[in-house]
Design a protein around this motif. Structure first.
Motif, PDB file in Angstrom:
ATOM      1  N   LEU A 329      36.380   6.909  57.604  1.00  0.00           N
ATOM      2  CA  LEU A 329      35.828   6.287  58.812  1.00  0.00           C
ATOM      3  C   LEU A 329      36.611   5.062  59.259  1.00  0.00           C
ATOM      4  CD1 LEU A 329      32.130   6.316  57.546  1.00  0.00           C
ATOM      5  CD2 LEU A 329      33.192   8.038  58.988  1.00  0.00           C
ATOM      6  N   ILE A 341      34.657   0.171  46.254  1.00  0.00           N
ATOM      7  CA  ILE A 341      33.304   0.051  45.717  1.00  0.00           C
ATOM      8  C   ILE A 341      32.548   1.296  46.165  1.00  0.00           C
ATOM      9  CG2 ILE A 341      31.134  -1.237  45.881  1.00  0.00           C
ATOM     10  CD1 ILE A 341      33.098  -3.690  46.504  1.00  0.00           C
ATOM     11  N   ARG A 343      28.891   3.061  46.547  1.00  0.00           N
ATOM     12  CA  ARG A 343      27.442   2.863  46.528  1.00  0.00           C
ATOM     13  C   ARG A 343      26.764   4.212  46.594  1.00  0.00           C
ATOM     14  NH1 ARG A 343      23.665  -1.008  47.540  1.00  0.00           N
ATOM     15  NH2 ARG A 343      25.218  -2.563  48.029  1.00  0.00           N
ATOM     16  N   HIS A 344      25.957   4.470  45.563  1.00  0.00           N
ATOM     17  CA  HIS A 344      25.242   5.741  45.459  1.00  0.00           C
ATOM     18  C   HIS A 344      23.809   5.406  45.056  1.00  0.00           C
ATOM     19  CE1 HIS A 344      23.770   9.110  42.882  1.00  0.00           C
ATOM     20  NE2 HIS A 344      24.175   9.814  43.911  1.00  0.00           N
ATOM     21  N   GLU A 348      25.802   0.528  42.305  1.00  0.00           N
ATOM     22  CA  GLU A 348      27.117   0.174  42.811  1.00  0.00           C
ATOM     23  C   GLU A 348      28.100   0.173  41.656  1.00  0.00           C
ATOM     24  OE1 GLU A 348      27.062  -2.617  46.480  1.00  0.00           O
ATOM     25  OE2 GLU A 348      28.180  -3.657  44.910  1.00  0.00           O
ATOM     26  N   LEU A 404      27.004   9.339  49.190  1.00  0.00           N
ATOM     27  CA  LEU A 404      27.528   8.032  48.773  1.00  0.00           C
ATOM     28  C   LEU A 404      28.398   7.449  49.886  1.00  0.00           C
ATOM     29  CD1 LEU A 404      30.804   8.402  47.963  1.00  0.00           C
ATOM     30  CD2 LEU A 404      29.801   9.593  46.033  1.00  0.00           C
ATOM     31  N   ILE A 405      28.605   6.146  49.816  1.00  0.00           N
ATOM     32  CA  ILE A 405      29.573   5.513  50.721  1.00  0.00           C
ATOM     33  C   ILE A 405      30.617   4.768  49.895  1.00  0.00           C
ATOM     34  CG2 ILE A 405      28.070   5.284  52.738  1.00  0.00           C
ATOM     35  CD1 ILE A 405      27.610   2.341  51.937  1.00  0.00           C
ATOM     36  N   ILE A 407      33.192   1.413  49.987  1.00  0.00           N
ATOM     37  CA  ILE A 407      33.304   0.119  50.654  1.00  0.00           C
ATOM     38  C   ILE A 407      34.631  -0.516  50.253  1.00  0.00           C
ATOM     39  CG2 ILE A 407      32.278  -2.193  50.840  1.00  0.00           C
ATOM     40  CD1 ILE A 407      29.571  -0.820  50.016  1.00  0.00           C
ATOM     41  N   VAL A 410      38.097  -5.680  49.963  1.00  0.00           N
ATOM     42  CA  VAL A 410      38.611  -6.883  50.624  1.00  0.00           C
ATOM     43  C   VAL A 410      37.865  -7.161  51.925  1.00  0.00           C
ATOM     44  CG1 VAL A 410      40.637  -7.998  51.643  1.00  0.00           C
ATOM     45  CG2 VAL A 410      40.877  -6.538  49.602  1.00  0.00           C
ATOM     46  N   THR A 411      37.747  -6.154  52.773  1.00  0.00           N
ATOM     47  CA  THR A 411      37.118  -6.377  54.081  1.00  0.00           C
ATOM     48  C   THR A 411      35.604  -6.202  54.038  1.00  0.00           C
ATOM     49  OG1 THR A 411      37.275  -4.062  54.750  1.00  0.00           O
ATOM     50  CG2 THR A 411      39.178  -5.451  55.229  1.00  0.00           C
ATOM     51  N   ASN A 412      35.078  -5.621  52.970  1.00  0.00           N
ATOM     52  CA  ASN A 412      33.644  -5.321  52.835  1.00  0.00           C
ATOM     53  C   ASN A 412      33.159  -4.267  53.825  1.00  0.00           C
ATOM     54  OD1 ASN A 412      33.130  -7.154  50.724  1.00  0.00           O
ATOM     55  ND2 ASN A 412      33.022  -8.826  52.202  1.00  0.00           N
ATOM     56  N   GLU A 413      34.061  -3.616  54.519  1.00  0.00           N
ATOM     57  CA  GLU A 413      33.642  -2.610  55.485  1.00  0.00           C
ATOM     58  C   GLU A 413      33.302  -1.287  54.788  1.00  0.00           C
ATOM     59  OE1 GLU A 413      35.944  -3.760  59.574  1.00  0.00           O
ATOM     60  OE2 GLU A 413      37.107  -2.767  58.019  1.00  0.00           O
ATOM     61  N   THR A 414      32.386  -0.538  55.392  1.00  0.00           N
ATOM     62  CA  THR A 414      32.081   0.807  54.919  1.00  0.00           C
ATOM     63  C   THR A 414      33.198   1.714  55.432  1.00  0.00           C
ATOM     64  OG1 THR A 414      29.733   0.316  55.087  1.00  0.00           O
ATOM     65  CG2 THR A 414      30.347   2.645  54.961  1.00  0.00           C
ATOM     66  N   ALA A 417      32.255   8.151  54.126  1.00  0.00           N
ATOM     67  CA  ALA A 417      30.989   8.808  53.802  1.00  0.00           C
ATOM     68  C   ALA A 417      31.322   9.966  52.881  1.00  0.00           C
ATOM     69  CB  ALA A 417      30.327   9.319  55.073  1.00  0.00           C
TER      70      ALA A 417
ATOM     71  N   ARG B 164      29.666  -1.827  61.471  1.00  0.00           N
ATOM     72  CA  ARG B 164      29.875  -0.957  60.321  1.00  0.00           C
ATOM     73  C   ARG B 164      29.084   0.333  60.506  1.00  0.00           C
ATOM     74  NH1 ARG B 164      29.136  -5.204  55.274  1.00  0.00           N
ATOM     75  NH2 ARG B 164      30.918  -6.506  55.836  1.00  0.00           N
ATOM     76  N   LEU B 170      22.022   4.200  52.914  1.00  0.00           N
ATOM     77  CA  LEU B 170      22.889   3.423  52.028  1.00  0.00           C
ATOM     78  C   LEU B 170      23.365   2.193  52.790  1.00  0.00           C
ATOM     79  CD1 LEU B 170      24.859   6.436  50.534  1.00  0.00           C
ATOM     80  CD2 LEU B 170      23.173   5.027  49.352  1.00  0.00           C
ATOM     81  N   ASN B 172      24.980  -1.436  53.422  1.00  0.00           N
ATOM     82  CA  ASN B 172      26.064  -2.256  52.893  1.00  0.00           C
ATOM     83  C   ASN B 172      25.899  -3.701  53.358  1.00  0.00           C
ATOM     84  OD1 ASN B 172      28.476  -3.535  52.319  1.00  0.00           O
ATOM     85  ND2 ASN B 172      29.743  -2.161  53.566  1.00  0.00           N
TER      86      ASN B 172
END
Lengths: 421, 301
Positions: A329, A341, A343-344, A348, A404-405, A407, A410-414, A417, B164, B170, B172
């Protein structure tokens, strides 16, 4: 509307994708309009904007395009959520743009949908956009698809034309994983078969769109067999009345939990029995997805966020190797060996891309092997290795424990998917 | 298996409780933005349910314009006391006194826009890393684009074109130092859902929402309550009418409607039959077509 009836309505979430040209906005406008869900001041505002833009008719797409840039450019950029209700059901529409650059919005809209509405222009038949949207509906395991063959007024309400498109779609859908597909000939502009039956298409004896939306069976979309409960947080009131209370707060992700059930906690593997299922409104004898509850156990076990409570004889896979279908994405490409990272459920962990199995060309559905990286909008199959175990089910068995996603650290963006294979 | 399904109110409740618990788990110092309106009241009620039998683990943050309905303030103090919660007040008057913002002048002057600065200052002062609000997507077209977890940069700004993606449930909430989140647990509720839920759970509300007699003036098709905070033209005539409020914002900008609905059932009937949106008589939304989007980008609620 009788309010008692309203209190006991079901909620149906559906997604639509497409551009202004194929009549999606008109169809949504028609649904809202014919179910009397548009307010006068909204209608007045749309009329004023239409006049300002020099458009003769009332542009119903202005009802759905909310951001300044969208209204100025006449495009849909982001997912917009719409709400309407009939006496039978309440509906949430995730309205998403259909162009290829907006796959991430389509995926987002599809991730929470019970049903996908796919529009086909009767004059053009199936297009790349039809394939793309259908593929995403299949990938995201939307259980029900309604194909609306729109603009029937422009093909003289021809039964033959409708049958041709249905046949084409069925040929194509044989390659997809969707089991409930319905077809309706409509004219969103004139309202045929949307809320009211068409008088121009007597050859069609199926239901109207609204009838299908109101009656399609969605109660079994949740998994009520495999018990899964991911702990969000631990509740310890430390008050006089609840001095020793220790409850695990979370949402039931699958199965039916009952008081007295023997359960196992992952990852520790300890077992206990359910002492009580608590809610603010009183104890429950049983609880099922998607309820949010608090579970008390009969034994004092160290349990924290990210742990999962399951039945002893029905466990998810406990693994550090995760095989997923992934939609990339983010504009930063994904490469072999990159770390993210993961996340499920409420867990985490860190994950590394171990293997790129293949990429899918979404327009031809051909697999391309030997790829080295995934760019934005790429879809395909990859393998991940995680730093700690995750507790998974295949996505097709349970969306909550199969999704799950990723992440970016560094940017913390998602950035992705994932659907567990 | 037919009885293993939830009706829509139960499903919405379960979703909201899940979101509120995620906020507690993912952030260090989260809070609830409490306006005294029905949406933030429902949000607070849900937060209480989410952590039962423990106390609500969030402070309530009230951004006080100084232009409040007295009924709202009474209700706020009663609720904070009943919940045993902590109350944080950010005062717009203080922001004006410190020279952080300047009071608007003129007939339609309000402190609505000024609240943004006070809110952001309060967030910074108390180091809040997440503020939950009772905004709903059905309220307004810019809000229809909101995420449940909505990221704010170090200036408190919203970037609607670069949100985002939010998949499944889920969420974030990861961020860098100085950034924060706004979270909207009742995003998927409609006005009707909120009223039905208030009825179903028998949630007490400020009296403003029920029909009462009040001195009002009519301006731009809206009934505004006469008070010391409302600037009036000489030719505006005061009427005493039986009215109620559908939303509960700042006194000079919240329009009343003529209504005799004095019970929740009557209000629900009125909402179901209404042909106007609830924010239709909010002067703050009428300043321009994109008034809400513009304010939200700056850091508004």
């Amino acid at each position: 509307m009788e309010h008692k009836a309203y209190l006991d309505m079901e909620l149906l979430r559906f997604t639509t994708a497409g551009s202004v040209d194929d009549g999606k906005s008109t169809l949504i406008g028609r649904l809202l309009f014919d179910t009397k869900s548009i307010f006068e001041d909204q209608m007045e505002a749309v009329k004023r904007s239409s006049e300002k833009k020099g458009i003769q008719h009332i542009d119903l797409s202005l009802l759905t395009d909310g951001l300044k840039d969208e209204r100025e450019q006449g495009i849909t950029i982001d997912v917009a959520y719409r709400y309407f209700a009939t006496p039978k059901r309440k509906f949430i529409i995730a309205d998403t743009p259909g162009h290829v650059q907006y796959i991430r919005n389509m995926v987002t809209g599809a991730s929470t949908a019970n049903l996908a509405l796919i529009l086909v222009d009767a004059r053009n038949g199936l297009t790349e956009q039809t394939y793309r949207h259908s593929y995403i509906a299949s990938l995201l395991q939307i259980k029900h698809v309604i194909v609306c063959i729109n603009k029937m007024d422009l093909v003289d309400y021809s039964e033959e034309r409708f049958d041709d498109i249905v046949r084409d779609y069925k040929d194509f859908a044989a390659k997809l994983d969707i089991h409930d597909i319905r077809f309706i000939p409509i004219s969103a502009l004139h309202g045929d078969n949307v809320v009211h039956r068409s008088e121009k298409m007597e050859w069609y004896d199926g239901p109207t769109l609204i009838y299908l939306l109101e009656t399609i069976h969605i109660a079994s979309d949740e998994n009520h067999i495999d018990c899964r409960f991911a702990v969000q947080t631990v509740i310890r009131p430390h008050s006089e009345d609840y001095h020793d209370f220790r409850g695990y707060a979370g949402r039931i992700l699958g199965g039916i939990f009952r008081k007295g059930d023997e359960v196992m906690i992952l990852p520790s593997g300890f077992t206990s029995t359910i002492k009580a299922i608590q809610t603010f409104d009183g104890e429950l004898e049983e609880a099922f997805a998607p309820l949010s509850v608090t579970i008390e156990l009969n034994d004092d076990i160290d349990i924290s966020r990210g742990d999962m409570i399951v039945r002893v004889n029905n466990k998810p896979e406990v693994t550090q190797d995760v095989d997923i279908m992934v939609c990339w994405l983010n504009n930063n490409p994904m490469q072999l060996g990159h770390k993210y990272i993961l996340r499920h459920t409420t867990r985490e962990v860190r994950a590394m891309v171990k293997e790129i199995v293949y990429k899918i060309d979404i327009n031809t559905m051909q697999r391309q092997e030997g790829e080295k990286q995934f760019a934005a909008r790429d879809i395909g199959r990859i393998r991940l290795r995680t730093t700690a175990p995750v507790f998974t089910d295949p996505y097709r068995v349970n969306k909550h424990t199969g999704s799950l996603i990723l992440i970016d650290e560094v940017t913390n963006e998602t950035v992705a998917a994932g659907m567990i294979v | 298996m037919s009885h293993y399904y939830l009706n829509h109110l139960k499903e919405l409740e379960a979703e909201s409780i899940y979101v509120i618990r995620e906020v507690f788990a993912q952030f260090q110092n989260p809070a609830i933005l409490f306006s005294g309106g029905k949406d933030s009241i429902v949000l607070t009620h849900l937060a209480r349910k989410a952590f039962f039998p423990a106390k609500i683990p969030f402070p309530l943050v009230h951004i006080d314009t100084g232009h409040n309905f007295p009924e709202t303030m009474e209700y706020r103090d009663w609720l904070v006391d009943a919940l045993g919660a902590k109350l944080i007040v950010g005062s717009v008057q203080d922001s004006i006194d410190k020279g952080r913002v300047r009071e608007e002048t003129g007939l339609n002057a309000s402190r609505n826009v000024l609240q943004t600065t006070t809110l952001l200052d309060t967030i910074e002062q108390y180091k809040l890393d997440c503020c939950m609000g009772g905004a709903r997507r059905d309220e307004e077209k810019a809000r229809a684009k909101e995420r449940f977890f909505s990221h704010r940069d170090e200036f408190g700004q919203w970037d609607p074109k670069n949100q985002r993606p939010e998949l499944w449930h889920l969420f974030n909430g990861r961020k860098n130092m100085g950034e924060h989140f706004r979270v909207f647990p009742i995003s998927n509720w409609t006005e009707m859902d909120v009223w039905q839920y208030i009825l179903h759970d028998n949630i007490p509300l400020p009296q403003l929402y029920f029909a009462h007699e009040r001195d009002v003036i009519e301006r731009n098709g809206t009934l505004l309550a006469v008070s010391e905070f409302l600037n009036m033209r000489g030719d505006e005539i005061v009427h005493n009418k039986t009215v109620r409020f559908r939303t509960c914002g700042d006194l000079p900008i919240t329009g009343a409607i003529e209504s005799t609905a004095s019970t929740l059932e009557e209000i629900i009937f009125e909402v179901a039959a209404s042909r106007q949106t609830e924010r239709g008589n909010r002067a703050d939304d009428k300043r321009s077509e994109t008034a809400m989007e513009d304010r939200k980008k700056q850091g508004y609620f």
